[in-house]
Design a protein around this motif. Structure first.
Motif, mmCIF file in Angstrom:
data_model
loop_
_atom_site.group_PDB
_atom_site.id
_atom_site.type_symbol
_atom_site.label_atom_id
_atom_site.label_comp_id
_atom_site.label_asym_id
_atom_site.label_seq_id
_atom_site.Cartn_x
_atom_site.Cartn_y
_atom_site.Cartn_z
ATOM 1 N N ASP A 79 0.845 -1.184 0.000
ATOM 2 C CA ASP A 79 0.000 0.000 0.000
ATOM 3 C C ASP A 79 0.889 1.246 0.000
ATOM 4 O OD1 ASP A 79 -1.840 1.978 0.516
ATOM 5 O OD2 ASP A 79 -2.871 0.872 2.104
ATOM 6 N N PRO A 80 1.316 1.680 -1.184
ATOM 7 C CA PRO A 80 2.286 2.782 -1.260
ATOM 8 C C PRO A 80 1.818 4.054 -0.557
ATOM 9 C CG PRO A 80 1.470 2.198 -3.450
ATOM 10 C CD PRO A 80 0.943 1.179 -2.508
ATOM 11 N N GLU A 81 0.520 4.341 -0.671
ATOM 12 C CA GLU A 81 0.005 5.571 -0.054
ATOM 13 C C GLU A 81 0.132 5.547 1.463
ATOM 14 O OE1 GLU A 81 -3.964 6.834 -0.999
ATOM 15 O OE2 GLU A 81 -3.602 6.314 -3.093
ATOM 16 N N GLY A 95 11.398 -7.863 -9.410
ATOM 17 C CA GLY A 95 10.161 -8.454 -8.879
ATOM 18 C C GLY A 95 10.323 -9.126 -7.529
ATOM 19 N N ALA A 96 11.496 -8.944 -6.899
ATOM 20 C CA ALA A 96 11.775 -9.648 -5.646
ATOM 21 C C ALA A 96 10.711 -9.352 -4.588
ATOM 22 C CB ALA A 96 13.155 -9.261 -5.125
ATOM 23 N N LEU A 97 10.396 -8.101 -4.442
ATOM 24 C CA LEU A 97 9.469 -7.694 -3.381
ATOM 25 C C LEU A 97 8.058 -8.209 -3.647
ATOM 26 C CD1 LEU A 97 9.619 -6.065 -0.793
ATOM 27 C CD2 LEU A 97 8.924 -4.055 -2.086
ATOM 28 N N ASP A 98 7.721 -8.318 -4.921
ATOM 29 C CA ASP A 98 6.362 -8.731 -5.264
ATOM 30 C C ASP A 98 6.208 -10.241 -5.299
ATOM 31 O OD1 ASP A 98 5.268 -6.029 -5.813
ATOM 32 O OD2 ASP A 98 6.915 -6.027 -7.230
ATOM 33 N N SER A 99 7.316 -10.947 -5.416
ATOM 34 C CA SER A 99 7.219 -12.397 -5.548
ATOM 35 C C SER A 99 6.905 -13.068 -4.215
ATOM 36 C CB SER A 99 8.529 -12.968 -6.096
ATOM 37 O OG SER A 99 9.554 -12.784 -5.153
ATOM 38 N N ASP A 106 8.722 2.897 -3.699
ATOM 39 C CA ASP A 106 9.538 2.756 -4.905
ATOM 40 C C ASP A 106 11.008 2.573 -4.543
ATOM 41 O OD1 ASP A 106 7.417 2.901 -6.579
ATOM 42 O OD2 ASP A 106 7.561 5.064 -6.900
ATOM 43 N N GLU A 107 11.444 3.304 -3.525
ATOM 44 C CA GLU A 107 12.833 3.180 -3.062
ATOM 45 C C GLU A 107 13.095 1.782 -2.501
ATOM 46 O OE1 GLU A 107 15.699 4.691 -3.170
ATOM 47 O OE2 GLU A 107 14.729 6.187 -4.433
ATOM 48 N N VAL A 108 12.152 1.311 -1.701
ATOM 49 C CA VAL A 108 12.284 -0.028 -1.109
ATOM 50 C C VAL A 108 12.358 -1.071 -2.221
ATOM 51 C CG1 VAL A 108 11.241 -1.763 0.396
ATOM 52 C CG2 VAL A 108 11.035 0.660 0.963
ATOM 53 N N ARG A 109 11.495 -0.886 -3.211
ATOM 54 C CA ARG A 109 11.456 -1.824 -4.327
ATOM 55 C C ARG A 109 12.787 -1.807 -5.079
ATOM 56 N NH1 ARG A 109 6.380 -1.124 -6.221
ATOM 57 N NH2 ARG A 109 5.624 -3.110 -5.471
ATOM 58 N N ARG A 110 13.295 -0.602 -5.300
ATOM 59 C CA ARG A 110 14.564 -0.456 -6.014
ATOM 60 C C ARG A 110 15.693 -1.169 -5.253
ATOM 61 N NH1 ARG A 110 14.517 5.334 -6.673
ATOM 62 N NH2 ARG A 110 12.564 5.005 -7.761
ATOM 63 N N ALA A 111 15.714 -0.936 -3.946
ATOM 64 C CA ALA A 111 16.774 -1.529 -3.129
ATOM 65 C C ALA A 111 16.700 -3.056 -3.136
ATOM 66 C CB ALA A 111 16.675 -1.013 -1.694
ATOM 67 N N THR A 112 15.494 -3.602 -2.975
ATOM 68 C CA THR A 112 15.377 -5.060 -2.931
ATOM 69 C C THR A 112 15.638 -5.675 -4.299
ATOM 70 O OG1 THR A 112 12.984 -4.791 -3.183
ATOM 71 C CG2 THR A 112 13.797 -5.208 -0.975
#
Lengths: 77, 181
Positions: free
Chosen positions: B73-75, B98-102, B85-91
């Motif tokens: 829930d980005p909001e 797709g690490a965070l989403d998998s 987005d930063e967390v996603r980029r880092a992971t």
């Protein structure tokens, strides 16, 4: 990021709907990060005990939560 | 049940299923039917809802507030100063795309069942078509069914956005009255 700042101020409005949703979102994010890191640690050969110490939980807890998964079966047990 | 549905009405049901999947919900509720009606975009229901200023993104957000979702829930994270987005980029830089989403709960695949209330809405849409002596069930009848059911998450969301259900019923009835879509 200015959006984020504005939203952060909204969180200060003490609206429970906003605050509780944030907690939920944080929990979901933390769960995912934990799963990623634990899986990674296991592929590097860390023991459940070592992982548990880092997470500050018992070995049983971490094994119960993350053990028994598909890829982990191939390693230990 | 769907044999008397118009092309648009069938599309609404398909879209409702898509919406449920998108929100990682393992059921199709009245809220997904409402989204389906809006997203369908061409039928009388979509027109009436669009005229009322309803937007799909806003509805999804409100639905998640009421029933919750399994997704990130980005909001909400932004209210804590966390930039997803930063967390996603880092992971992703550490663990691959797709690490965070998998690791999240997977959206449902295959058949997604209707909730009893959503089923009721579809039954009521048939009833509404019969009442108006229309030969087929269009998107307008589904909206009428949704309004008539009146207690699901969809009704709550419509109330939240200040949508007057009686007015909505009159508008949609007027719109579908002369022809049967």
């Amino acid at each position: 990021m200015s959006d984020g700042v504005q939203l952060a101020q909204e969180a200060g409005s003490r609206d429970p709907a906003v605050g509780l949703r944030a907690v939920r979102a944080l929990r979901e994010l933390a769960e995912r990060l934990e799963k990623l890191q634990v899986e990674h640690a296991r592929t590097l050969g860390w023991s459940w005990q070592e992982i548990a110490v880092c997470l500050g939980v018992s070995r049983q807890a971490v094994h119960k939560k993350h053990g028994g998964g598909r890829r982990i079966l191939t390693k230990e047990r | 049940m769907f044999e008397r549905f118009t092309e648009g009405a069938r599309q609404v049901v398909v879209l409702a299923q898509d919406e449920a999947r998108k929100l990682c919900h393992h059921y199709i509720g009245t809220e997904h039917l409402l989204l389906g009606l809006l997203v369908e975009g061409r039928g009388p229901a979509a027109q009436v809802l669009d005229e009322r200023g309803l937007r799909a993104a806003d509805l999804r957000r409100r639905i998640l507030l009421i029933v919750g979702g399994e997704g990130l829930d980005p909001e909400a994270l932004a209210t804590l100063g966390i930039d997803l987005d930063e967390v996603r980029r880092a992971t992703e830089s550490a663990f691959g795309p797709g690490a965070l989403d998998s690791t999240g709960r997977k959206p449902p695949t295959g058949h997604i069942p209707f909730t009893p209330r959503a089923k009721k809405v579809l039954e009521l849409s048939l009833r509404e078509a019969q009442r108006l002596q229309h030969g087929s069930i269009g998107t307008g009848h589904i909206l009428l069914g949704l309004i008539r059911e009146g207690k699901g998450v969809a009704a709550k969301v419509l109330a939240d956005v200040g949508c007057d259900l009686d007015g909505l019923r009159d508008d949609i009835t007027r719109m579908i009255e002369p022809t049967t879509e």
